[in-house]
Design a protein around this motif. Structure first.
Motif, PDB file in Angstrom:
ATOM      1  N   GLY A 734       1.211  15.483 -12.248  1.00  0.00           N
ATOM      2  CA  GLY A 734       0.236  14.430 -10.726  1.00  0.00           C
ATOM      3  C   GLY A 734       0.405  13.729 -11.593  1.00  0.00           C
ATOM      4  O   GLY A 734       0.361  12.498 -11.209  1.00  0.00           O
ATOM      5  N   TYR A 735       0.999  13.546 -12.990  1.00  0.00           N
ATOM      6  CA  TYR A 735       0.801  11.849 -14.246  1.00  0.00           C
ATOM      7  C   TYR A 735       1.710  10.834 -13.241  1.00  0.00           C
ATOM      8  O   TYR A 735       3.385  11.480 -12.471  1.00  0.00           O
ATOM      9  CB  TYR A 735       0.839  12.075 -15.420  1.00  0.00           C
ATOM     10  N   ALA A 736       1.260   9.509 -12.577  1.00  0.00           N
ATOM     11  CA  ALA A 736       1.887   7.852 -12.193  1.00  0.00           C
ATOM     12  C   ALA A 736       1.627   7.198 -12.939  1.00  0.00           C
ATOM     13  O   ALA A 736       0.373   7.039 -13.658  1.00  0.00           O
ATOM     14  CB  ALA A 736       1.796   8.610 -10.686  1.00  0.00           C
ATOM     15  N   THR A 737       2.276   5.916 -12.541  1.00  0.00           N
ATOM     16  CA  THR A 737       2.527   5.406 -13.104  1.00  0.00           C
ATOM     17  C   THR A 737       1.968   3.957 -12.195  1.00  0.00           C
ATOM     18  O   THR A 737       1.747   2.993 -12.043  1.00  0.00           O
ATOM     19  CB  THR A 737       3.567   4.480 -13.873  1.00  0.00           C
ATOM     20  N   GLU A 738       2.714   4.447 -10.749  1.00  0.00           N
ATOM     21  CA  GLU A 738       2.462   3.796  -9.798  1.00  0.00           C
ATOM     22  C   GLU A 738       1.084   3.696  -8.552  1.00  0.00           C
ATOM     23  O   GLU A 738       0.549   4.749  -8.989  1.00  0.00           O
ATOM     24  CB  GLU A 738       3.676   3.491  -8.229  1.00  0.00           C
ATOM     25  N   PRO A 739       0.785   2.587  -8.471  1.00  0.00           N
ATOM     26  CA  PRO A 739      -0.520   2.238  -8.206  1.00  0.00           C
ATOM     27  C   PRO A 739      -0.858   2.921  -6.654  1.00  0.00           C
ATOM     28  O   PRO A 739       0.085   3.172  -6.153  1.00  0.00           O
ATOM     29  CB  PRO A 739      -1.359   1.257  -8.000  1.00  0.00           C
ATOM     30  N   LYS A 740      -1.384   4.052  -6.015  1.00  0.00           N
ATOM     31  CA  LYS A 740      -1.575   4.407  -5.239  1.00  0.00           C
ATOM     32  C   LYS A 740      -1.928   3.666  -4.388  1.00  0.00           C
ATOM     33  O   LYS A 740      -3.020   2.606  -4.690  1.00  0.00           O
ATOM     34  CB  LYS A 740      -2.956   5.731  -5.481  1.00  0.00           C
ATOM     35  N   PRO A 741      -2.446   3.650  -2.994  1.00  0.00           N
ATOM     36  CA  PRO A 741      -2.477   2.896  -1.667  1.00  0.00           C
ATOM     37  C   PRO A 741      -3.785   3.167  -1.972  1.00  0.00           C
ATOM     38  O   PRO A 741      -4.520   4.458  -2.326  1.00  0.00           O
ATOM     39  CB  PRO A 741      -2.143   3.657  -0.507  1.00  0.00           C
ATOM     40  N   ALA A 742      -5.037   2.166  -2.056  1.00  0.00           N
ATOM     41  CA  ALA A 742      -6.284   1.485  -1.598  1.00  0.00           C
ATOM     42  C   ALA A 742      -7.149   3.296  -0.968  1.00  0.00           C
ATOM     43  O   ALA A 742      -6.494   3.086   0.698  1.00  0.00           O
ATOM     44  CB  ALA A 742      -6.720   0.374  -1.337  1.00  0.00           C
ATOM     45  N   PRO A 743      -8.124   3.461  -1.473  1.00  0.00           N
ATOM     46  CA  PRO A 743      -8.416   4.592  -0.627  1.00  0.00           C
ATOM     47  C   PRO A 743      -9.458   4.520   0.320  1.00  0.00           C
ATOM     48  O   PRO A 743      -9.585   2.805   0.397  1.00  0.00           O
ATOM     49  CB  PRO A 743      -9.505   5.448  -1.314  1.00  0.00           C
ATOM     50  N   ARG A 744      -9.272   4.673   1.949  1.00  0.00           N
ATOM     51  CA  ARG A 744      -9.837   3.952   3.028  1.00  0.00           C
ATOM     52  C   ARG A 744     -11.291   3.644   2.906  1.00  0.00           C
ATOM     53  O   ARG A 744     -11.898   2.645   3.878  1.00  0.00           O
ATOM     54  CB  ARG A 744      -9.233   4.697   4.106  1.00  0.00           C
ATOM     55  N   ALA A 745     -11.618   5.180   2.319  1.00  0.00           N
ATOM     56  CA  ALA A 745     -13.285   4.743   1.840  1.00  0.00           C
ATOM     57  C   ALA A 745     -13.743   4.045   1.441  1.00  0.00           C
ATOM     58  O   ALA A 745     -14.706   3.574   0.858  1.00  0.00           O
ATOM     59  CB  ALA A 745     -13.717   6.086   1.825  1.00  0.00           C
ATOM     60  N   GLY A 746     -13.260   3.017   0.575  1.00  0.00           N
ATOM     61  CA  GLY A 746     -12.738   2.331  -0.785  1.00  0.00           C
ATOM     62  C   GLY A 746     -13.310   0.792   0.004  1.00  0.00           C
ATOM     63  O   GLY A 746     -13.029   0.537   0.958  1.00  0.00           O
ATOM     64  N   GLY A 747     -13.695  -0.259  -0.956  1.00  0.00           N
ATOM     65  CA  GLY A 747     -13.616  -2.087  -0.180  1.00  0.00           C
ATOM     66  C   GLY A 747     -13.801  -2.475  -1.514  1.00  0.00           C
ATOM     67  O   GLY A 747     -13.438  -3.905  -0.966  1.00  0.00           O
ATOM     68  N   ALA A 748     -15.345  -2.076  -1.839  1.00  0.00           N
ATOM     69  CA  ALA A 748     -16.615  -2.282  -2.540  1.00  0.00           C
ATOM     70  C   ALA A 748     -17.064  -1.510  -3.525  1.00  0.00           C
ATOM     71  O   ALA A 748     -17.012  -0.900  -3.422  1.00  0.00           O
ATOM     72  CB  ALA A 748     -17.618  -3.261  -1.567  1.00  0.00           C
ATOM     73  N   GLU A 749     -18.090  -2.158  -4.045  1.00  0.00           N
ATOM     74  CA  GLU A 749     -18.644  -1.419  -5.094  1.00  0.00           C
ATOM     75  C   GLU A 749     -19.109  -0.748  -3.744  1.00  0.00           C
ATOM     76  O   GLU A 749     -19.942  -0.757  -2.927  1.00  0.00           O
ATOM     77  CB  GLU A 749     -19.396  -2.748  -5.731  1.00  0.00           C
ATOM     78  N   GLY A 750     -19.547   0.760  -4.087  1.00  0.00           N
ATOM     79  CA  GLY A 750     -20.053   1.859  -3.460  1.00  0.00           C
ATOM     80  C   GLY A 750     -19.290   2.733  -1.984  1.00  0.00           C
ATOM     81  O   GLY A 750     -19.403   3.456  -1.364  1.00  0.00           O
ATOM     82  N   GLY A 751     -18.361   1.887  -1.758  1.00  0.00           N
ATOM     83  CA  GLY A 751     -17.269   1.753  -0.580  1.00  0.00           C
ATOM     84  C   GLY A 751     -17.475   1.030  -0.055  1.00  0.00           C
ATOM     85  O   GLY A 751     -17.824   0.015  -0.158  1.00  0.00           O
ATOM     86  N   ASN A 752     -16.345   1.753   1.146  1.00  0.00           N
ATOM     87  CA  ASN A 752     -15.695   0.290   1.980  1.00  0.00           C
ATOM     88  C   ASN A 752     -17.760  -0.286   2.713  1.00  0.00           C
ATOM     89  O   ASN A 752     -17.974   0.392   2.565  1.00  0.00           O
ATOM     90  CB  ASN A 752     -15.395   0.996   3.650  1.00  0.00           C
ATOM     91  N   PRO A 753     -17.915  -1.265   2.307  1.00  0.00           N
ATOM     92  CA  PRO A 753     -18.561  -2.646   3.074  1.00  0.00           C
ATOM     93  C   PRO A 753     -19.611  -2.348   4.398  1.00  0.00           C
ATOM     94  O   PRO A 753     -20.656  -2.365   4.912  1.00  0.00           O
ATOM     95  CB  PRO A 753     -18.118  -4.140   2.828  1.00  0.00           C
ATOM     96  N   ALA A 754     -18.411  -1.461   5.550  1.00  0.00           N
ATOM     97  CA  ALA A 754     -18.784  -1.413   6.926  1.00  0.00           C
ATOM     98  C   ALA A 754     -19.609  -0.460   6.869  1.00  0.00           C
ATOM     99  O   ALA A 754     -20.507  -0.499   8.328  1.00  0.00           O
ATOM    100  CB  ALA A 754     -17.389  -1.659   7.729  1.00  0.00           C
ATOM    101  N   LEU A 755     -19.634   0.431   5.744  1.00  0.00           N
ATOM    102  CA  LEU A 755     -20.946   1.751   6.056  1.00  0.00           C
ATOM    103  C   LEU A 755     -22.254   1.317   6.114  1.00  0.00           C
ATOM    104  O   LEU A 755     -22.869   1.804   6.284  1.00  0.00           O
ATOM    105  CB  LEU A 755     -20.146   2.901   4.431  1.00  0.00           C
TER     106      LEU A 755
END
Ligand code: BGC
Length: 867
Positions: A734-755
């Protein structure tokens, strides 16, 4: 600091991260024996948030100029006992970056002098007071800064208190994620306002002390936690701490889902750095590292204290081994660049480049001079302690926290407050001093005299101690003291006499055995120590009026005496620190009304807890600690199982009474959609040339005076390391060098600011309806509707506010905000937070405990006063 069995070599063969991707079914399942931690590579880089942009810019400028040795230096500890602090990194002095000092503890500066011994985390939780949480954080930060500590190892929000016997629950804020979240976030904000870097710990699942750690002879347990429980309970306070801007995070000793936390790529790369947008640096717990390349790839940024499998032998997983791994290509250069950039950016973010003091104390001696490197074979001697007094007026904050935490469980016939001339007979060693002397037991590893804190690295020395005995003697004109746990022969009470009985229950870290308890309350169970139950019963047999004062790390069983007719009042004073006496007499004699509330449930019997939260003994093979109870810990479980506890979570009486009226629920930002608005995209991160450094950058400097066993970044034959790259490092599946797509629950410190959009705001008027001054706490619980299709606890604390001191008849309107996240469940398939659209069916309760709701609101319908 960990105290370790004789041979502590870690099982470096344990695979980093588990090895196949989870299906939605697996993620959705709970209680499956097939727990595993999916791989998540590569490590996301830091620096993509605007808040951190200027710190990253400065870091980039400096890191661009660093040699390989300097970069490795800042990521690697110099070894156990190789300096004044619990751990220290190497430096890049040429560029103005000093060795960083990392030191305990969450309640005061560990093992030094002229510091303040603050109340412990559990006490802070019991205040339900965000301002005091912050104030104590500021004071802790000032003391850390004053002593020259760059990174203060706290606050702790794990353990959560899942296991009532767990040894270190008292270091954290209580058995609820929201209470932990506010406790942690407010402490972090306070600490970091002074420039000290906080280290939020321990990620995650360190709920039991015994068998937490992997050694050559044993393997630490695996905390097997399903995805939903992980998000909704255990990660919750970490998300809030990251949102509060915490600079560093410490990984736990144990495994999570069979992958060791210090190299669990899913936890570090996937959750902390991607989903939760963490911009600071991730460190190991002490000696928790079990692999070099594997941990770097999994996202670890700093090894502490730097040693390899067996401490003090001069071996390391990083240091020169990291230099070698970079030169031979096993660890990508850009991973090392990210590691060091994160560390240096955090240092700039907190302003430590501007006149931050250097360490001026020693964590190993109180003498002025001593070994500069106590762990070295031969160490130079020099000044190690400059006796800097950092106390300021922090005793005021310490006393306020201890006082406002005191929790009145019962007060029949209004026996409390006491009058100054009441005839008092005081019983119990817990009212007095440690006969062996103040700080007689290292790391507080004994239970003698009043219990001010548990034991282990989460302690500090008491600069002084005001015992309850001294404080009562100072106020009462009519008190006799029997500082003994055996009820004295010949003592009996007249009708006017009041017996005040002190009992306690202790626990700590798995580094010391105290009265047969290896950290966890394995032997003592939930009973009070030193035959406390007998002392209360004996007093109740002789006196018609008994007041019980309890100092405790967590829930204790009270059934043997709580219903005895003479037992009129019970005060839980938690773990008060140095101001134990004054804070107690403030309440006992009525200068203040008690306003603390239980940060956990007090059960009637231990068997009332779920089977899965009991301590797990050693077994053949790795201990599998399955979190079968899922979301149902503490009060969530008692409600579900319909068990009435002795005292519910949040309970706490006052000398006055409060009325809740005029509740109002207003919609602030409508919940138009089930999932939050799309996350903002990631910003750019610093870039560096991808060229491999020259081997000469890690050659030993000329005429270098080595300290034997000190861990350096240098190699004897660096050119060989670089040339010898034919042998391939076996990268994990599972080791990879290509960054994964940004997780939809993220976006800022702590997670998606809309939360954190405030969805609803509840206002309630609180009136003091009694005759004395007092403070009330409004606790807001949410109940999510069945329409979500998921089994969810019927009450979850999501917000609280405390009034100022209200005099008789006075009112205050409290506003309690509820965010989208507060009203969401973690959707394991979509991997995002989901809420009922328009909040339909959501109920919001406000009360004085989880079992005493005063106000009920239904979204769309309005609120009613319940009583
Ligand atoms: C503890 C940490 C502590 C570290 C450094 C470890 O044993 O688990 O909480 O910060 O030691 O003393």
């Amino acid at each position: 600091m960990a105290v370790f069995p004789l041979c502590l070599a870690l099982l470096s063969q344990i695979v980093p991260g588990a090895l196949s991707s989870p299906s939605a079914e697996t993620l959705a399942s709970r209680g499956s024996p097939e727990f595993f931690s999916p791989p998540y590579y590569p490590a996301p880089k830091g620096g993509w948030l605007s808040d951190w942009a200027s710190a990253y810019k400065k870091a980039h400028d400096v890191v661009s100029k660093m040699t390989l040795a300097e970069k490795v230096n800042l990521t690697s500890g110099t070894g156990e006992l190789m300096g004044r602090c619990a751990g220290q990194t190497g430096s890049a002095l040429r560029l103005g970056i000093p060795s960083l000092c990392l030191h305990d503890s969450p309640l005061g500066i560990h093992n030094t002098d002229q510091n303040t011994a603050f109340p412990a985390g559990i006490t802070v939780g019991a205040t339900f007071d965000k301002d005091l949480m912050y104030e104590r954080g500021v004071a802790l930060g000032e003391e850390a800064r004053g002593k020259g500590i760059n990174v203060l190892l706290g606050p702790s929000v794990n353990p959560m208190g899942r296991k009532p016997r767990g040894g270190r629950n008292w270091e954290s804020f209580g058995a609820d994620p929201t209470l932990q979240a506010f406790g942690g976030a407010m402490t972090i904000k306070g600490m970091q306002s002074t420039g000290a870097i906080a280290s939020l710990k321990h990620v995650v699942g360190n709920e039991q002390e015994m068998h937490r750690m992997s050694t050559v002879i044993t393997q630490g347990y695996s905390s097997n936690i399903d995805d939903r429980t992980l998000h909704e309970l255990y990660l919750w306070p970490f998300a809030e701490g990251i949102r509060a801007g915490v600079g560093s995070v410490m990984m736990a000793y144990n495994d999570v889902n069979r992958s060791t936390c210090s190299q669990n790529s899913k936890l570090i790369n996937g959750i902390l750095k991607d989903e939760l947008g963490f911009q600071g640096f991730v460190m190991t717990d002490w000696l928790a590292q079990i692999g070099g390349v594997s941990s770097a790839l999994a996202g670890l940024d700093m090894s502490m204290p730097g040693d390899g499998p067996i401490p003090l032998l001069g071996t390391a997983y990083w240091s020169w081994e990291l230099s070698r791994a970079v030169l031979n290509g096993s660890v990508p250069v850009d991973r090392l660049n990210d590691m060091v950039t994160r560390i240096v950016a955090t240092w700039y973010k907190m302003g430590q480049d501007k006149d931050y003091p250097r360490p001026n104390f020693s964590g190993t001696t109180l003498e002025k001079t001593g070994l500069l490197y106590p762990g070295a074979l031969i160490s130079p001697i020099g000044i190690v302690n400059e006796f800097v007094n950092v106390q300021g007026n922090h005793n005021i904050t310490a006393r306020a926290v201890a006082r406002d935490a005191i929790t009145l469980l019962k007060n029949e016939e209004n026996i409390l407050p006491l009058k100054r001339n009441d005839s008092l007979k005081i019983f119990g060693t817990d009212a007095g001093a440690n006969p062996a002397g103040l700080n007689a037991c290292p790391d507080n590893g004994c239970n003698q005299g009043v219990l001010t804190m548990g034991w282990g690295s989460g302690t500090c020395r008491l600069p002084y101690l005001v015992t309850p005995q001294e404080a009562i003697a100072n106020i009462s004109s009519n008190a006799e003291f029997y500082i003994t746990d055996l009820f004295p022969i010949g003592v009996s009470g007249g009708p006017e006499d009041i017996a005040v009985v002190f009992i306690n229950s202790d626990s700590g870290e798995h580094m010391l055995l105290v009265d047969g308890n290896p950290g966890d309350r394995a032997l003592a169970g939930l009973y009070s120590w030193h035959n406390g139950d007998d002392l209360v019963k004996s007093a109740a047999a002789m006196f018609s009026k008994v007041v019980v004062v309890v100092h405790t790390v967590g829930p204790i069983l009270m059934e043997e005496w709580i219903d005895l007719e003479p037992v009129k009042a019970v005060l839980v004073a938690h773990l008060p620190g140095q101001e134990a006496g004054w804070s107690l007499t403030d309440i006992l004699f009525g200068d203040y009304s008690p306003s603390g509330h239980l940060p956990y449930t007090i059960p009637r019997r231990e068997s009332d807890y779920p089977e899965s939260v009991h301590l797990i003994p050693l077994s053949l093979g790795q201990i599998q600690d399955n979190y079968d109870e899922g979301l149902y810990i503490d009060y969530r479980h008692f409600l579900k199982a319909n068990i009435t506890p002795r005292y519910p979570f949040g309970h706490g009486l006052s000398y006055t009474t409060f009325n809740f009226s005029e509740p109002r629920l207003s919609v602030v930002k409508p919940l138009d959609t089930a999932y939050p608005a799309a996350r903002p995209p990631k910003g750019s991160t610093p870039t560096y040339p991808d060229t491999k450094p020259a081997p000469s950058e890690v050659a030993w400097p000329k005429n270098f005076n080595r300290i034997w066993r000190y861990l350096y970044p240098y190699l004897d034959n660096p050119a060989d390391a670089s040339a010898n790259s034919t042998e391939k490092y076996p990268y994990p599946d599972g080791y990879a060098t290509e960054p994964k797509p940004a997780p939809r629950a993220g976006g800022a410190e702590g997670g998606n600011p809309a939360l954190w959009d405030v969805a609803f705001s509840v206002q309630v008027k609180v009136t003091n309806t009694g005759s004395r001054d007092g403070r009330a706490v409004a606790q807001l619980y949410v109940e999510l509707p069945a329409s979500l299709g998921l089994d969810t606890p019927s009450r979850q604390l999501r917000q609280f506010e405390k009034t100022k001191i209200l005099s008789a008849g006075q009112s205050e309107v409290l506003t309690l905000d509820v965010t989208r996240k507060d009203l969401s469940v973690w959707d394991v398939v979509v991997q995002d937070w989901k809420t009922p659209v328009h909040g339909e069916g959501i109920k919001i309760w406000v009360g004085e405990s989880v079992a005493d709701m005063r106000v009920g609101c239904t979204v769309g319908e309005g609120c009613a006063v319940l009583h």
